[in-house]
Design an enzyme around this catalytic site. Structure first.
Site: not given
Ligand code: GLC
Ligand code: GLC
Length: 809
Positions: A483
């Site tokens: 993400d």
């Molecule tokens: C932030 C976090 C990531 C997560 C995302 C969800 O980017 O660092 O881990 O997946 O929020 O929206």
């Molecule tokens: C968080 C989010 C997931 C994402 C991950 C890596 O765990 O929930 O959707 O893939 O971060 O960013």
């Protein structure tokens, strides 16, 4: 250092030192009513939605930590203490917290008085039960005052922490006997209230926090407790609470118990009141009566145990390693159920008011629980698919209450659609329910757009093909699985969303990770088509997959590992040309799992590079070297200090992809070595470093670049649960559900001689013994099913209750 130990027979983790490095919690409830409960009885309760129906208050980020919850105060002369040690912090003679499957028991004793709190949420009822037992272990009679205390949340947890000008005037309660009713906003648009009861006559009560605590009081020494009694206060606005007081004269050796319960009750609109402003308590009484004696309490407890017995008996392994056994048989399976129920909503890191259900998160969670409750998995797939957009794209999140796609965040996370193929394929392998593909499912939650689930998968597949970039690799959009890999956003202003700022869905930035996914799940999709005898379409899919494989090997290969991406300017990310972020874990795991380069050598090279450049003693970091400055063209990933989260943290979620990849290559020793590194039961002895619960996975462990290397964060709600369960049971132990039977394909350490598995699959219990006399890491030499030799390594389906299987490697 350890703070407790496992009790596998009772399926419990037993905490014996209450000062754990962080609160170590449990989840109670498996239907609609949930409670988070820590080892010192901190936590909160909610009904269905942790934001919109919060029943009790919880202050995150507070000091002292974790002080809101379900505490019992014991006043013994001048000393006040709690069986869970907090909030008073009074030194006890003994303390123990047992976290089990959907229940917790906290016991403390001081000066020959022992008090225990047994908590659970019964199946199918919206109530948190807590039985408090007080034992006088003294040779003389003792006088004790016992107090219960909960603080109500005014339902909407977000509003409750912000809208004080209104909320300080709305609070209302009623009290009848030993039942305290919290009815804020019931007079207007709500048709629900909470009821906090005791099954014994109480001596006094409080419903005003100021009265119980004192205006400047603290939970560590409430005014009422110091006074030895409550003041029968009725809250008008401010902070409604529930507190019971019972005075006990205990004979030497005498035991006393009282059942408390916190119920959530809904009343039909026309029956809300029995007199002006007097609420209809009948439904509450009915619910309370179901649990108001020890017999009833015990019966509910027993039901809960059998529920878990049934779920967990579907997959049981017995190896010579207890740490492995307890992950498969108990804790990893348990965490899979919790992630299924909670998604990413409510934990000690997820406030319950943040995000809804993630499209990709829920699809992946399903991989870990589909064997336990296939019916609920089926419904989940249909719910998720109904939020899919017409062009095959996906809303990144949807709301559990409305089941509608969340348009604030929207779509354009280009890995999302492919996860739908992943979970549907897993579901069909588990159940053989091909009919699910014929189900009519909305697009964009619009019934007029409904089409079959197969059509949804088709559009998922085509979505990637319709969104290819300059190197014929998939466009990344706002981000892929990572993400924080925001190649099209260029966010400059603090507080902006990294994902949805700026151009967001540019025409150039490409993801090698999605390419790997497309190959892996594209193959699964083609197999589904072939099974449906759609051979031409299957051939076309095969061809698209082949072309993607070629594109990866041509433009997605960096020489010694798979490239991560091309940014919005067409520049390489995750390449030896870069100075930071030269190599990333995700494409190595996904591409090798997909079988890319397994025959031509790239796969092995990629795994060697992972070992050389990413592996640490606590697991594999996400990338290396870490980014040291913020980079506009990369986004959130470079926002974190080196070693944390996606910037070179050990992201537990994709460690199992590398483990899986090692099993694809037949490396059983290596796979298990990596498995142990992030597995919580193997980290129990270093709890002072790891800090999070030793019975569940956390999302992230600080990487080698972080000053706190090895420290875990964000426990419980992570896709790690499903992926580690899958890699252990399918990749390593090799029990793989397949369309026409159970496939047995272990990939284990050479020194493992034998293990057994009981696996319920399509109504048959398979009793499997796997023997490894030749010290193999992979490869089944012989399969004997009920005494008969079977060719290959798939146990054919039969309509028997029990089947005995012997496997020789
Ligand atoms: C932030 C976090 C990531 C997560 C995302 C969800 O980017 O660092 O881990 O997946 O929020 O929206
Ligand atoms: C968080 C989010 C997931 C994402 C991950 C890596 O765990 O929930 O959707 O893939 O971060 O960013």
């Amino acid at each position: 250092m350890q703070y407790g130990h496992f009790d596998d027979k009772n399926r419990e983790y037993v905490i014996t030192d209450w000062e754990t490095p962080l609160p170590w919690i449990n989840y109670l409830g498996s239907d609609d009513f949930f409670t988070l409960l820590s080892n010192t009885a901190g936590g909160y309760a909610f009904y269905k939605d942790a934001r919109l129906r919060r029943i009790t208050r919880y202050r995150y980020n507070n000091l002292p930590l974790d002080q809101d919850g379900f505490h019992i105060y014991i006043k013994d002369n001048k000393t006040v203490w709690n069986p869970g040690c907090r909030p008073c912090g009074t030194k006890l003679d003994s303390y123990e917290c047992r976290h089990g499957m959907g229940y917790s028991v906290i016991t403390g004793s001081r000066n020959r008085i022992e008090v225990s709190q047994e908590f659970y949420v019964p199946k199918n009822d919206n109530i948190l039960l807590m039985r408090v037992t007080v034992k006088n272990k003294d040779k003389k009679d003792r006088n004790i005052d016992l107090f219960s205390f909960v603080e109500f949340c005014l339902w909407d947890a977000q509003d409750d922490t912000t809208n004080f000008q209104r909320n300080y005037s709305t609070g209302e309660v009623e009290v009848e006997g030993s039942v305290i009713y919290h009815k804020t906003e019931y007079r207007e648009r709500r048709n629900h209230y909470a009821a906090f009861f005791a099954n014994r006559k109480v001596d006094s009560f409080d419903t005003s926090r100021d009265a119980f605590m004192g205006v400047y009081g603290t939970p560590a020494s409430p005014l009422a407790v110091s006074n030895g009694k409550c003041s029968d206060s009725i809250a008008h606005g401010w902070q409604p609470v529930g507190a019971h007081h019972i005075h006990l004269d205990l004979k030497a050796g005498e035991t006393y118990d009282v059942i408390f319960g916190l119920a959530y009750v809904e009343v039909p609109e026309r029956k809300k009141f029995i007199a002006p402003s007097v609420i209809n308590k009948e439904p509450a009484r009915k619910l309370i009566q179901k649990y108001d004696t020890n017999e009833k309490f015990d019966a509910g407890f027993k039901k809960l145990h059998s529920f878990w017995d049934r779920l967990l008996s579907r997959f049981e392994v017995s190896t010579s390693n207890d740490k492995v056994n307890r992950m498969v048989n108990i804790w990893n399976a348990y965490q899979c159920m919790v992630t299924f129920n909670m998604s990413r909503s409510a934990s000690y890191y997820e406030s319950g008011i943040g995000r809804g259900m993630g499209f990709r998160d829920s699809c992946q969670d399903l991989l870990g629980f589909v064997h336990m409750i296939p019916e609920r998995a089926r419904q989940r797939i249909l719910d998720i698919a109904a939020t899919q957009k017409e062009d095959g794209g996906a809303y990144h999140q949807y709301q559990p209450l409305t089941k509608k796609g969340n348009s604030d965040i929207g779509g354009g996370f280009n890995d999302d659609p492919l996860w739908l193929i992943a979970c549907t394929d897993a579901y069909i392998r588990e159940t053989g329910d091909w009919d699910i593909l014929k189900e009519k499912v909305d697009f964009d939650n619009k019934p007029e757009l409904a089409d079959t689930l197969l059509e949804h998968l088709r559009r998922s597949f085509n979505y990637t093909l319709n969104n290819l970039g300059p190197h014929k690799l998939p466009l990344i959009g706002r981000a892929d699985w990572n993400d924080c890999m925001n190649l099209n956003c260029f966010s400059k202003h603090p507080g902006e969303s990294f994902q949805i700022t700026g151009p967001s869905e540019g025409p150039v930035a490409e993801s090698v990770f999605i390419a790997g996914m497309f190959v892996k799940y594209g193959k699964a999709y083609a197999q589904l088509l072939r099974h449906l005898e759609k051979n031409d379409e299957a051939k076309k899919a095969d061809k698209a997959v082949k072309e993607m494989e070629k594109a990866v090997l041509k433009d997605g290969w960096d020489g010694s590992w798979f490239l991560r991406a091309y940014d919005a300017f067409g520049k390489k990310v995750g390449s030896h040309y870069n100075t930071e972020g030269q190599i990333f874990i995700e494409p190595q795991g996904m591409c090798v799992m997909a079988g890319i380069g397994t025959e031509t050598g790239e796969a092995q090279k990629a795994l060697d590079s992972v070992q050389e450049r990413l592996e640490t003693k606590y697991g594999i970091v996400l990338l290396n070297p870490a980014y040291t400055t913020y980079k506009l063209n990369l986004g959130e990933i470079s926002s974190y200090p080196p070693g944390y989260k996606e910037n070179a943290g050990i992201f537990c979620h994709n460690n199992p992809w590398i483990i899986f990849a090692e099993t694809v290559m037949g490396h059983g020793d290596r796979a298990f070595e990596l498995y142990k590194k992030t597995c919580p039961t193997f980290l129990e002895e270093i709890s002072e470093i790891h800090r999070t619960e030793p019975y569940v996975y956390c999302q992230m462990v600080a990487g080698k670049d972080a000053p706190t290397f090895g420290e875990g964060k964000n426990s419980w709600l992570t896709g790690t649960a499903a992926w580690t369960f899958t890699v252990l049971t399918q990749g390593i132990l090799g029990i793989q559900p397949d369309y026409n039977g159970l496939r047995i394909d272990p990939c284990i350490p050479k020194k493992v001689k034998e293990y057994t598995v009981n696996r319920l699959f399509r109504g048959t219990m398979y009793h499997i013994v796997i023997r490894n006399p030749h010290k193999a890491e992979k490869g089944v030499k012989e399969l004997i099913v009920d005494g008969q030799h079977v060719d290959g390594n798939v146990i054919p389906l039969v309509s028997k209750k029990n089947v005995n299987v012997e496997v020789i490697m």
